[in-house]
Scaffold this motif. Structure first.
Motif, PDB file in Angstrom:
ATOM      1  N   ASP A  87      17.496  21.249  54.715  1.00 20.62           N
ATOM      2  CA  ASP A  87      18.782  21.737  54.207  1.00 20.62           C
ATOM      3  C   ASP A  87      19.152  23.070  54.853  1.00 20.62           C
ATOM      4  O   ASP A  87      20.324  23.328  55.149  1.00 20.62           O
ATOM      5  CB  ASP A  87      18.726  21.878  52.682  1.00 20.62           C
ATOM      6  N   THR A  88      18.158  23.924  55.069  1.00 20.23           N
ATOM      7  CA  THR A  88      18.407  25.191  55.760  1.00 20.23           C
ATOM      8  C   THR A  88      18.935  24.935  57.172  1.00 20.23           C
ATOM      9  O   THR A  88      19.885  25.582  57.627  1.00 20.23           O
ATOM     10  CB  THR A  88      17.117  26.030  55.831  1.00 20.23           C
ATOM     11  N   THR A 180      20.270  30.459  49.407  1.00 21.02           N
ATOM     12  CA  THR A 180      20.988  29.929  48.248  1.00 21.02           C
ATOM     13  C   THR A 180      21.812  28.703  48.627  1.00 21.02           C
ATOM     14  O   THR A 180      21.852  27.710  47.881  1.00 21.02           O
ATOM     15  CB  THR A 180      21.900  31.020  47.649  1.00 21.02           C
ATOM     16  N   GLN A 181      22.474  28.747  49.775  1.00 17.10           N
ATOM     17  CA  GLN A 181      23.221  27.582  50.240  1.00 17.10           C
ATOM     18  C   GLN A 181      22.294  26.376  50.421  1.00 17.10           C
ATOM     19  O   GLN A 181      22.654  25.249  50.060  1.00 17.10           O
ATOM     20  CB  GLN A 181      23.924  27.890  51.564  1.00 17.10           C
ATOM     21  N   ALA A 182      21.102  26.622  50.974  1.00 20.56           N
ATOM     22  CA  ALA A 182      20.152  25.525  51.195  1.00 20.56           C
ATOM     23  C   ALA A 182      19.699  24.912  49.876  1.00 20.56           C
ATOM     24  O   ALA A 182      19.476  23.698  49.789  1.00 20.56           O
ATOM     25  CB  ALA A 182      18.950  26.039  51.989  1.00 20.56           C
ATOM     26  N   ASN A 183      19.574  25.744  48.853  1.00 16.32           N
ATOM     27  CA  ASN A 183      19.150  25.232  47.544  1.00 16.32           C
ATOM     28  C   ASN A 183      20.243  24.444  46.832  1.00 16.32           C
ATOM     29  O   ASN A 183      19.953  23.642  45.946  1.00 16.32           O
ATOM     30  CB  ASN A 183      18.694  26.393  46.648  1.00 16.32           C
ATOM     31  N   SER A 187      23.972  19.204  46.314  1.00  8.35           N
ATOM     32  CA  SER A 187      25.061  18.789  45.420  1.00  8.35           C
ATOM     33  C   SER A 187      26.161  18.038  46.161  1.00  8.35           C
ATOM     34  O   SER A 187      26.917  17.280  45.544  1.00  8.35           O
ATOM     35  CB  SER A 187      25.673  20.017  44.721  1.00  8.35           C
ATOM     36  N   LEU A 188      26.259  18.245  47.471  1.00  5.26           N
ATOM     37  CA  LEU A 188      27.284  17.542  48.244  1.00  5.26           C
ATOM     38  C   LEU A 188      27.048  16.033  48.230  1.00  5.26           C
ATOM     39  O   LEU A 188      27.992  15.255  48.397  1.00  5.26           O
ATOM     40  CB  LEU A 188      27.297  18.046  49.685  1.00  5.26           C
ATOM     41  N   LYS A 189      25.791  15.627  48.031  1.00  2.00           N
ATOM     42  CA  LYS A 189      25.461  14.200  48.025  1.00  2.00           C
ATOM     43  C   LYS A 189      25.447  13.625  46.611  1.00  2.00           C
ATOM     44  O   LYS A 189      25.219  12.429  46.424  1.00  2.00           O
ATOM     45  CB  LYS A 189      24.087  13.986  48.670  1.00  2.00           C
ATOM     46  N   PHE A 277      18.522  23.757  41.212  1.00  2.00           N
ATOM     47  CA  PHE A 277      19.231  24.792  40.453  1.00  2.00           C
ATOM     48  C   PHE A 277      18.281  25.902  40.016  1.00  2.00           C
ATOM     49  O   PHE A 277      18.679  27.070  39.943  1.00  2.00           O
ATOM     50  CB  PHE A 277      19.925  24.177  39.236  1.00  2.00           C
ATOM     51  N   VAL A 278      17.037  25.535  39.718  1.00  2.00           N
ATOM     52  CA  VAL A 278      16.040  26.560  39.367  1.00  2.00           C
ATOM     53  C   VAL A 278      15.923  27.570  40.498  1.00  2.00           C
ATOM     54  O   VAL A 278      15.956  28.788  40.275  1.00  2.00           O
ATOM     55  CB  VAL A 278      14.667  25.909  39.083  1.00  2.00           C
ATOM     56  N   ALA A 279      15.785  27.071  41.720  1.00  2.00           N
ATOM     57  CA  ALA A 279      15.639  27.966  42.872  1.00  2.00           C
ATOM     58  C   ALA A 279      16.880  28.829  43.058  1.00  2.00           C
ATOM     59  O   ALA A 279      16.781  30.022  43.377  1.00  2.00           O
ATOM     60  CB  ALA A 279      15.380  27.136  44.135  1.00  2.00           C
ATOM     61  N   ALA A 280      18.058  28.250  42.851  1.00  2.00           N
ATOM     62  CA  ALA A 280      19.298  29.009  43.020  1.00  2.00           C
ATOM     63  C   ALA A 280      19.422  30.108  41.964  1.00  2.00           C
ATOM     64  O   ALA A 280      19.752  31.255  42.279  1.00  2.00           O
ATOM     65  CB  ALA A 280      20.498  28.069  42.943  1.00  2.00           C
TER      66      ALA A 280
END
Length: 605
Positions: A87-88, A180-183, A187-189, A277-280
């Protein structure tokens, strides 16, 4: 400067790809280990049956289940890290694509397009190749909606300054932003209403039959079965008792299968999402924010008792992951036989819902705000030459800019201009040839005002602007569905403008070729009447037109009307455009030359 930014993203993407490959190999190794444990368990069952030893079977089941759970947990950790680095990589490659081609994996905001809005349709705020597509880094629906709201209208000066401060801090922490974007990019999928479904699920209780009795028995069941196994060691016939107890436990779980499956159907899909979401949330909570706005948002998701939102969501994520152990047939049978595993997890999940559901909606709203700020910060990171505008506070209208350009035009093609309107009331009439740059200049001014007044950097060397609302009159369209002609649509837009300028809000209008849906005589008379009425209302803005008679209004209203123009140079029969705005009226027009290029000669007489 652009190449330096792209080089940084490429380096990040390459490092992330290497890390993802490393964790994929580790995950594959642990997958083989899982298979090995399963084979050993089958052998243990065969040996236990052949020597008629319930003790060996029970001991093997307990030990190998523990080993299997540990291996699964480790493999899941490696899979999570692999997905994170992939994702990164996607995030970094998307930034490169956006810079070079205005391409983006994030939504372009098409659902927010509205011809009835003051400016969003005319200024390409939403939709393909839009400002929203350039800016948006919100993967969740709430973040996406939040950013759209910010681009739909200005906020007060204090709010703009707070956002600017927040955007600067996040842009200066690009590692955190990408993390944060990677985490959240997962959601896009996911279904767009994923978070809404989570809130709905949390509000609907799942009731087990005889819940209290099952809760009590599920706590005692492991000890009862363990006692049966121990007794069978010293008294062989007791092994049948242990077997019966295990079968009864499985029957109790099976009796609740409908409720368990219902929970698994909904909650099971949320397990992976909650981990992201936890990571974010953890990234927001653990950062020592200096910007007042970011600090305020972070404090909104910290409870007074020291329990964090990330900690609460982690608890639910773990419970759902535990419920998912049932998906492995062997592990599910053993866990339910000894522990009534599924029932224990359902009860624990329902208890969590009762204790935590009230706080989550506010927490996800905070996350949406962070996604909106991250989106604006992406402009600062990707275009470091852009500036943060000064927000003027004056009785009149202020809009001054040096080297202002259109953010959706690639830098190699972009022509910058300068403009000044300093604490005053003016209407600027802009004349010029076809394709000389009038419409683009109006959109350049408009779109940068929108950026400036939502807290973002602007495509300019410097800019100072009052808090005001843009109202555009540019792409007037007819409507067959509403039985509306172009001229009627223009009248409706003019009515909107004249009504708006009478209000308390400062309106800055952008008009491109007024009343084009009627004949030239009525067009001039109507345009002149409208401009004079706007002067009476002390309205401020720009009017682009081909009609030189409109430019003559400067003589009648020298203190209010200013003339500007875009022109062309003709060299060896070719038209040369410099797209630079100049003071005065245009003297050179090119319609005849353009018509001649397609084979139509215009009679000069």
């Amino acid at each position: 400067m652009e190449q330096e930014v792209i080089k940084d993203y490429k380096n990040r993407a390459n490092i992330a790809a290497a890390e993802a490959d490393k964790y994929k190999k580790l995950s594959d190794n642990y997958s083989l280990m899982r298979l090995g444990v399963f084979v050993i368990f089958i052998l243990a069952v065969v040996v236990s049956v052949s020597i008629n030893s319930l003790i060996l079977l029970a001991a093997s089941a307990l030990v190998l289940t523990g080993c299997f759970s540990w291996i699964v947990n480790r493999q899941n950790q490696f899979d999570t890290l692999k997905e994170y680095f992939l994702d990164t990589k996607n995030v970094c490659e998307n930034e490169i694509s956006t810079i070079l081609f205005l391409g983006s994996i994030y939504p372009d905001g098409s659902p927010f397009t509205s011809d009835a809005h003051y400016y969003t349709s005319d200024l390409d705020i939403f939709g393909p190749n839009s400002l929203f597509q350039l800016t948006n880094r919100a993967a969740t629906l709430p973040g996406y909606v939040k950013l759209a709201g910010w681009l739909n209208g200005p906020v007060a000066k204090d709010a703009i300054l707070l956002r600017q401060q927040a955007v600067k801090e996040i842009a200066a922490n690009n590692d955190w932003k990408i993390h944060t974007q990677a985490n959240l990019i997962f959601s896009l999928k996911q279904p767009r209403d994923q978070i809404k479904n989570l809130f709905t699920y949390l509000k609907i209780p799942v009731e087990l039959e005889n819940k209290q009795l099952l809760n009590t028995y599920s706590q005692l069941a492991p000890y009862i079965l363990l006692a049966g196994v121990i007794v069978s060691i010293f008294y062989v016939p007791a092994r049948y008792v242990a077997t019966v107890i295990a079968l009864v436990n499985l029957r109790l779980v099976y009796a609740q299968l409908k409720v368990i499956n219902k929970t698994d159907l909904i909650a099971g899909k949320l397990g992976t999402a909650l981990g992201h979401f936890v990571a974010a949330f953890k990234g927001v909570e653990h950062k020592d924010w200096q910007a007042e706005y970011l600090n305020m948002l972070s404090n909104r998701i910290k409870n007074g008792n020291g329990k964090t939102v990330s900690g609460s969501i982690k608890e639910l994520s773990v419970l759902i992951d535990k419920l998912n152990y049932r998906l492995n047939v062997v592990a599910g049978v053993i866990l339910n036989a000894f522990l009534l595993w599924d029932i224990r997890q359902i009860i624990a999940i329902e208890k969590w819902k009762t204790n935590n559901r009230e706080n989550l909606e506010g927490a996800f709203d905070v996350l949406a705000e962070f996604e909106a700020i991250i989106s604006l910060a992406s402009l600062r990171v990707n275009y470091p030459e852009w500036c943060f505008p000064e927000i003027a506070e004056s009785a009149g209208y202020t809009l001054t800019a040096n080297d202002i350009g259109h953010p959706l035009i690639q830098p190699s093609w972009r022509i910058a201009n300068s403009y000044e309107l300093n604490d005053t009331y003016k209407i600027d009439v802009i004349t010029g040839s076809n394709m000389a740059g009038k419409s683009t200049f109006l959109r350049t001014v408009g779109v940068n005002i929108v950026l400036a007044l939502c807290g973002a950097p602007v495509c300019a060397a410097s800019m100072k602007v009052s808090v005001m609302t843009v109202l555009s009159y540019m792409r007037i369209k007819d409507s067959l569905n509403e039985n509306t002609s172009t001229f009627k649509a223009e009248l409706d837009r003019l009515k909107m403008l004249l009504t708006a300028v009478e209000g308390d809000t400062k309106i800055f209008f952008l008009i491109d070729e007024m009343l084009r849906g009627t004949n030239s005589v009525d067009k001039y008379r109507g345009s002149k009447a409208v401009i004079e009425q706007l002067i009476k209302k002390k309205a401020v803005g720009m009017v682009a037109t081909h009609d030189l008679k409109i430019a003559e209004l400067e003589k009648q209203h020298p203190d209010y009307i200013r003339n500007f123009y875009f022109d062309i140079q003709v060299s060896a029969g070719e038209m040369l455009f410099d797209y630079k705005i100049k003071h005065g009226e245009c003297k050179t027009f090119n319609a005849s030359m353009l018509l001649k290029q397609i084979g139509i000669n215009v009679d000069a007489g």
